[in-house]
Design an enzyme around this catalytic site. Structure first.
Site, PDB file in Angstrom:
ATOM      1  N   HIS A 192     -20.309  15.522  -6.059  1.00 39.55           N
ATOM      2  CA  HIS A 192     -19.659  16.595  -6.807  1.00 39.55           C
ATOM      3  C   HIS A 192     -20.069  17.990  -6.393  1.00 39.55           C
ATOM      4  O   HIS A 192     -19.585  18.965  -6.964  1.00 39.55           O
ATOM      5  CB  HIS A 192     -19.950  16.468  -8.306  1.00 39.55           C
ATOM      6  N   LYS A 209      -5.943  22.297 -15.474  1.00 36.07           N
ATOM      7  CA  LYS A 209      -5.517  22.397 -16.883  1.00 36.07           C
ATOM      8  C   LYS A 209      -4.625  23.620 -17.071  1.00 36.07           C
ATOM      9  O   LYS A 209      -3.599  23.563 -17.744  1.00 36.07           O
ATOM     10  CB  LYS A 209      -6.736  22.503 -17.809  1.00 36.07           C
ATOM     11  N   LYS A 237     -19.436  30.828  -8.912  1.00 36.55           N
ATOM     12  CA  LYS A 237     -18.119  30.930  -9.556  1.00 36.55           C
ATOM     13  C   LYS A 237     -17.665  32.393  -9.678  1.00 36.55           C
ATOM     14  O   LYS A 237     -16.528  32.683  -9.987  1.00 36.55           O
ATOM     15  CB  LYS A 237     -18.148  30.244 -10.919  1.00 36.55           C
ATOM     16  N   THR A 249     -11.598  21.627 -12.213  1.00 34.85           N
ATOM     17  CA  THR A 249     -10.566  20.922 -12.995  1.00 34.85           C
ATOM     18  C   THR A 249      -9.954  21.886 -13.998  1.00 34.85           C
ATOM     19  O   THR A 249      -8.833  21.678 -14.444  1.00 34.85           O
ATOM     20  CB  THR A 249     -11.151  19.705 -13.747  1.00 34.85           C
ATOM     21  N   LYS A 306     -15.510  28.791 -17.726  1.00 38.89           N
ATOM     22  CA  LYS A 306     -16.203  27.766 -16.963  1.00 38.89           C
ATOM     23  C   LYS A 306     -17.688  28.039 -17.071  1.00 38.89           C
ATOM     24  O   LYS A 306     -18.082  29.107 -17.536  1.00 38.89           O
ATOM     25  CB  LYS A 306     -15.763  27.799 -15.494  1.00 38.89           C
ATOM     26  N   ARG A 307     -18.518  27.094 -16.627  1.00 36.26           N
ATOM     27  CA  ARG A 307     -19.954  27.358 -16.636  1.00 36.26           C
ATOM     28  C   ARG A 307     -20.251  28.665 -15.889  1.00 36.26           C
ATOM     29  O   ARG A 307     -19.577  29.007 -14.922  1.00 36.26           O
ATOM     30  CB  ARG A 307     -20.713  26.192 -15.962  1.00 36.26           C
TER      31      ARG A 307
HETATM   32  C1  LIG Z   1     -12.464  21.607 -17.732  1.00 34.27           C
HETATM   33  C2  LIG Z   1     -13.724  22.080 -18.314  1.00 34.27           C
HETATM   34  C3  LIG Z   1     -14.757  22.522 -17.479  1.00 34.27           C
HETATM   35  C4  LIG Z   1     -14.629  22.588 -15.968  1.00 34.27           C
HETATM   36  O1  LIG Z   1     -14.096  23.841 -15.612  1.00 34.27           O
HETATM   37  P1  LIG Z   1     -14.127  24.385 -14.109  1.00 34.27           P
HETATM   38  O2  LIG Z   1     -13.320  25.626 -14.187  1.00 34.27           O
HETATM   39  O3  LIG Z   1     -13.462  23.341 -13.270  1.00 34.27           O
HETATM   40  O4  LIG Z   1     -15.526  24.611 -13.745  1.00 34.27           O
HETATM   41  C5  LIG Z   1     -15.927  22.970 -18.056  1.00 34.27           C
HETATM   42  N1  LIG Z   1     -16.083  22.992 -19.394  1.00 34.27           N
HETATM   43  C6  LIG Z   1     -15.106  22.590 -20.230  1.00 34.27           C
HETATM   44  C7  LIG Z   1     -15.327  22.659 -21.693  1.00 34.27           C
HETATM   45  C8  LIG Z   1     -13.895  22.112 -19.721  1.00 34.27           C
HETATM   46  O5  LIG Z   1     -12.948  21.699 -20.559  1.00 34.27           O
END
Ligand SMILES: *Cc1c(COP(=O)(O)O)cnc(C)c1O
Length: 749
Positions: free
Chosen positions: A297, A594, A488, A590, A482-483
């Site tokens: 990952h 979404k 990022k 991911t 995101k984190r």
């Molecule tokens: C989808 C999701 C992530 C992953 O987000 P990325 O933008 O791909 O890093 C992290 N936290 C939550 C709560 C999510 O739903």
């Protein structure tokens, strides 16, 4: 119980005077009875998903929807004067940090939805990922006591307890089974550690970072604990069904290792086969090599797990010897194949008192997969290049996905209804049919704009309630949730915002369509620089939101405690998805998927799955900017001077200077100096501006302005957004899980 009985019982339910918590537990357990009435059907072959994290979110609405009773439940409750949204006060089960854990949850949902037998194995943490408060702009971590509302979706397996032995203690592993409903019922089995105080600690806290090394011994215990409990159970079940012949183990079981955290399972498997069942070591290793597969990952070096061998020997002596033996077998095999020492060293499982979990997983794994095309190419050409040379057949790509049940059908009923109206409801069962929208976009644009407006209103209402910031109607919505991590590049968005703000103030930027920038995300508690970035964004937000000259033009919101439930609202109400990682560093992402499925355009770099998104939805319907991976590699080779960027670009310089010129944080307590130094001088082992924030900044600002200008033509912008929706079927985790089932697990789909 069948559906009719469930509905009758619900109608008869006495609700007056009952608390939300009581109702939640009552209705959930009725739904459990409905869902479990057919039991869990046995399968010839079952795939097992070993994961340290399952970021499930709220189960209530999702499970009722999966059981086909969500609408009726809402109606019956409404008849009793109860709004089904009251259950939003039930907190998320946040047993994961971010993308990796959410992926595991999406996979469980998709497998059940498709009728693929998949059992999840993980840890039932007492406290999930910390709850984040933002106080004076700073992240404050609070314990996440997710079970305070009860846990009606789990069943404790008193009769399925196991004993897990460490050199210095024994721990009881008690399974809690969470059914996952769909075409079939699958089980997510989460182990809870019981026994002495020390023993209980093992499942007390989710390890709060996915990228740093801390609390090493406890972490090692956690990893072995759930791996060993799961392996022990699988072997015992196999012996019961098929006797002590293990040659056919892989005919009935496939084990997927979600990153390196469960890789000790390989050693435990070999340990049990050789010591308890007297299987020869080489034979046990061969069986393992048919059973286990590994998903990588991340390519970030600090996140590739290594264990100190002396520590392993102290806590898990038998496992230590198995690891040494595997390492020996590997070296022998490579020597026989004429592998030169320098390449063998790159693949070494054991070196200088260290075990490399990634190298172990690559050596034993039947397959090794990356999670997006680019990422898999990087694994083959870079991170695991030596292994790719000797074991090319192992490597494959399976691009991540997200479940449309939660991330479209549940969080965006309005868009789902629009799709139903255009192409019928078949896509709800077979997501590939969503592409039937193609060609209909222009006739749907008007309706789509109404849906987007409604979801934005809902999002703005949520932001006002949770953050106390009111966003006027008509604002264009940019989101980066995101984190928090340097790669990022939330910091780059922060600088871009400062530039936009300064440009609007000075009159240089004209005709700017009113826009809001939404941020959300948690930092690892010990990650100082990420925490400074949170503070910086909040300082910027305070300044911009408090400036009456720009109040009708620009707003910034930091959503505290970003989690699955807030994500559901943000995804649906966003126009522009910000996915701006340094090229080569975001394995897949991911969140980007979404957003896409909810009709946001991507403003991003050529990284991770962004590349596949624009490939499918069209470059012209998204906004790509910044250095490509080849450029980044070249800069790394030939040298890169971030100061020169600032010299050439006064706007950049002015933005970056706000870190140190006292615009914010006059007391200099927020760590901005260090942040600044990391960009200009480099810090610890990092090169200056290690993530090329300044290099890509100007192109980013230009792109944001281009998006802003394009949005003036609302209809053509909506068309771009819709074209993303109609191209998004590929990013369903139904497609992903079918690929795992077919290519790796040998399951019929
Ligand atoms: C989808 C999701 C992530 C992953 O987000 P990325 O933008 O791909 O890093 C992290 N936290 C939550 C709560 C999510 O739903």
């Amino acid at each position: 119980m069948d559906k009719l009985e469930y509905l009758n019982k619900l109608r008869a339910l006495q609700t007056e005077g009952k608390s939300v918590k009581e109702l939640y537990n009552k209705i959930s357990s009725m739904a459990m009875a409905l869902g479990m009435s057919g039991g869990v059907k046995p399968a010839v072959k079952t795939a097992c998903y070993f994961s340290m994290e399952f970021l499930i979110g709220r189960s209530f609405y999702n499970n009722l929807a999966a059981l086909g009773v969500l609408r009726e439940t809402a109606d019956i409750l409404a008849g009793k004067g109860i709004d089904i949204n009251v259950f939003e006060e039930i907190e998320d089960a946040a047993l994961g940090n971010g993308g990796l854990g959410r992926l595991a949850a999406c996979f469980m949902d998709s497998a059940a939805g498709l009728g693929i037998p998949l059992t999840g194995y993980g840890i039932r943490y007492k406290y999930g990922l910390f709850k984040q408060a933002i106080i004076n702009g700073r992240q404050v971590e609070l314990p996440d006591d997710w079970q305070q509302f009860g846990d009606p979706w789990s069943v404790r397996g008193e009769d399925k307890k196991r004993i897990i032995r460490f050199a210095d203690m024994s721990v009881t592993a008690v399974p809690y089974d969470m059914p996952v409903f769909g075409k079939r019922v699958n089980i997510l089995r989460l182990w809870q550690a019981e026994g002495s105080k020390e023993a209980q600690k093992i499942s007390e806290y989710l390890y709060p970072a996915d990228d740093t090394q801390e609390g090493k011994i406890l972490r090692l215990r956690q990893e072995y604990f759930f791996s060993a409990a799961s392996i022990g159970e699988l072997i015992e079940t196999h012996v019961k069904r098929h006797g002590k012949n293990f040659y056919n183990f892989a005919e009935f079981n496939a084990i997927q290792l979600n990153d390196t955290h469960p890789v000790l399972a390989i050693a435990e498997f070999i340990r049990i086969l050789t010591s308890k069942y007297k299987v020869a070591f080489q034979a046990a290793l061969d069986i393992a090599r048919n059973t286990f597969s590994y998903t990588n990952h991340t390519v970030l070096p600090e996140a590739l797990e290594c264990w100190n061998a002396t520590l392993v020997r102290k806590i898990l002596p038998d496992i230590y010897f198995v690891l040494i033996k595997i390492s020996f077998k590997q070296r022998e095999e490579l020597r026989m194949r004429g592998c030169p020492d320098d390449l063998a060293a790159k693949m070494a499982i054991y070196f200088s008192d260290t075990f490399s979990m990634a190298n172990l997983a690559v050596y034993v794994g039947k397959t090794v997969n990356g999670v997006a095309k680019l990422h898999t190419e990087i694994l083959k050409s870079n991170l695991f290049a030596a292994a790719f040379k000797y074991y090319p057949q192992k490597f494959c790509n399976i691009t991540n996905g997200i479940t449309q049940r939660r991330w479209l059908m549940l969080c965006n009923r309005e868009l789902s209804a629009l799709i139903d109206g255009a192409i019928g409801t078949g896509w709800r069962e077979d997501i590939s049919l969503l592409s039937g929208l193609k060609g209909h976009e222009s006739s749907l644009a008007g309706e789509f704009m109404q849906v987007k407006r409604k979801k934005k209103e809902e999002l703005f209402a949520f932001l006002e309630k949770s953050e106390g910031i009111r966003i006027p109607d008509g604002f264009l919505v940019f989101s980066q949730v995101k984190r928090l991590h340097e790669y990022k590049r939330q910091l780059m968005t922060a600088f871009a915002l400062v530039e936009l703000y300064q440009g609007i103030k000075s009159g240089k930027i004209k005709n700017f369509h009113p826009s809001v920038f939404i941020f959300g995300g948690k930092s690892a508690p010990s990650y100082k620089r990420a925490k400074s970035i949170i503070k910086y964004i909040n300082d910027i937000a305070g300044k911009i939101n408090g400036d009456k000259d720009v109040k009708d033009i620009l707003k910034v919101v930091y959503v505290h405690n970003y989690n699955v439930s807030s994500a559901e609202k943000i995804m649906a109400g966003t126009d522009v998805s910000l996915q701006v990682s340094t090229a080569g560093l975001e394995a897949s992402g991911t969140g980007n998927m979404k957003f896409m499925m909810n009709g946001a355009v991507t403003c991003g770099t050529m990284d991770g799955a962004n590349i596949e998104i624009v490939d499918l939805a069209g470059m012209e319907n998204n906004y790509i900017f910044g250095a490509r991976i080849e450029q980044i590699d070249k800069l790394k080779r030939e040298g890169y001077d971030p100061s020169a960027v600032l010299t050439d670009c006064p706007e950049c310089k002015n933005a970056v200077q706000t870190l140190i010129d006292g615009t914010f944080d006059p007391t200099a307590a927020a760590g901005y100096k260090e942040l600044y130094a990391s960009l200009i001088k480099g810090a610890s082992w990092h090169a200056p501006d290690n993530y090329f924030v300044l290099y890509d900044l100007q192109d980013y600002v230009k792109t944001l302005l281009r998006i802003n200008a394009d949005y003036e033509d609302g209809r053509s912008f909506a068309l771009k957004q819709l074209k993303n929706v109609s191209a998004s079927a590929y990013f369903s985790s139904d497609r992903t899980i079918k690929e795992y089932a077919g290519k790796i697990w040998g399951l019929k789909v």
